[in-house]
Enzyme design. Sequence first.
Site, PDB file in Angstrom:
ATOM      1  CD  GLU A   1      -2.917  -0.942   0.371  1.00 34.28           C
ATOM      2  OE1 GLU A   1      -3.138  -0.041  -0.350  1.00 34.28           O
ATOM      3  OE2 GLU A   1      -3.732  -1.980   0.194  1.00 34.28           O
TER       4      GLU A   1
ATOM      5  CB  CYS B   1      -2.189   6.792   1.741  1.00 27.59           C
ATOM      6  SG  CYS B   1      -3.493   5.790   2.693  1.00 27.59           S
TER       7      CYS B   1
END
Length: 474
Positions: free
Chosen positions: A246, A280
């Site tokens: 990720e 993110c």
Amino acid sequence: MKSYPMIIGGKAVETGSTIAVINPALGEPFAQVHAADAALADVAVAAARAAFPAWSATPDAERSRLLHALGSALDSHTPELMELVTCETGKPLRGLNDVGAGMELAGAIAWTHFTADIPLEPELVQDDEQARVEVHRKPLGVVASITPWNWPLMISIWHVIPALRAGNTVVIKPSEYSPVAVSRFVELANAILPPGVLNVVNGAATVGAALTGHPDVNKIVFTGSTRTGKQIMSGASATLKRLTLELGGNDAGIVLPDVDVKAVAPKLFGAGFHNNGQTCACLKRLYVHDSQYEAMCEELARLARNAKVGNGLDAGVDLGPVQNRAQLDIVNALAVDAREAGGHILAGGKPLESKGFFFEPTIVAGLTNGSRLVDEEQFGPILPVVRYSDVDEAIRLANDNPNGLGGSVWSTDSAAALAVARRLECGTVWINEHGAVQPNAPFGGVKQSGIGVEFGKHGLAEFTSIQTVKISKS
Ligand code: NAD
């Protein structure tokens, strides 16, 4: 200053070496954790390996029960863990739109309970006179989890709980910038789980690399920067480990020309600035139509000027500091470059005079793709607002980036928004919101934002291998 041990094989481990953990609101250490080296990482992997046969053979219902107990332990230690998260990350206890340490704890608890109940039943693909064919899911073995500093506890839960749920054992290495809440969580978890099932080691890249290359680690689940993700992929290749990566994002939002600027601007501001832009899937580039560009910039700049910046332990603070000095320097360098590239700083633009790592919430107009602030992930409180004149151009600009984590489209016309959304190159696309994740919907990046997904049954499946069982009847 309080000191936190590592937990390996169910035992607290202290070493001669410690890492001082800085409170970014004060620019000085508030706690320390004991640190590992590569040899101690080996010991942790061995402990996880030794625990694997019994844990993987533990009945599913019992594993689920123990994971619910972890959720309850998080719940009953919420005030303590919230304070640790605030002190080590700088994020406010409550924060802008309630996206703060309280949400980090609430999310960690919710994900734990939800994931504990995801079924892992075999799939029957054929059952006729020729054969019965079943697809089973088996745990992989030892999972190494490597986490970043921005949502330390929640991201650890996202890694650890599905790994354990599927019957794996885990060694987690939190970020050296924010290892405290995770260390404490693992300590609490070890009062519930058998020894060796969940271990924590502290350290920076060398300890991460020791896990990545370790022959007895079967999978790496990593959340962090794209640069480190590439190093991990390379380190894991010799032993062909499974990977969930990720990685970084540079999420674009496209505002279609029909929106009500005043109604939408606070949502856009929240999407770009919660946790000080250090998420993110924060909104990191905003594309606004010509016809509304000035009005939207003005409204966002007003919101930025009004946001209350301060120590996250103080009541009423919207945004805390940037989490570390190096990241503050990156944000500042991007602001300097934006100015030199002809950008107009409509609000903010510089660090605050403070020992803490504070940066003013900043809105930049007048840039487009090709400038650093638009092309690179800023991971901080500075948002470029880019002008477009037709929607095809906006889609092209949004897709013109190596990242592909999230994206969003904002409109009162849901059919028009959906048509644009489906053309964005990203793993999740939101309409009229940005960045919200939930435990039952897969989340992950495309392009250089990652490999694989987390959450729900798709995320859980990544912690398993498939074993097909064919029973011939002929
Ligand atoms: P980072 O890549 O610098 O560090 C992440 C972790 O990797 C840390 O624990 C670090 O010690 C470890 N590490 C560093 N070098 C290593 C190596 N060579 N081998 C093994 N481990 C190593 O990331 P960061 O600065 O902590 O986090 C910010 C980044 O994380 C941003 O790019 C952000 O977008 C990304 N992120 C992505 C997601 C997502 O879900 N896609 C979520 C949160 C953060």
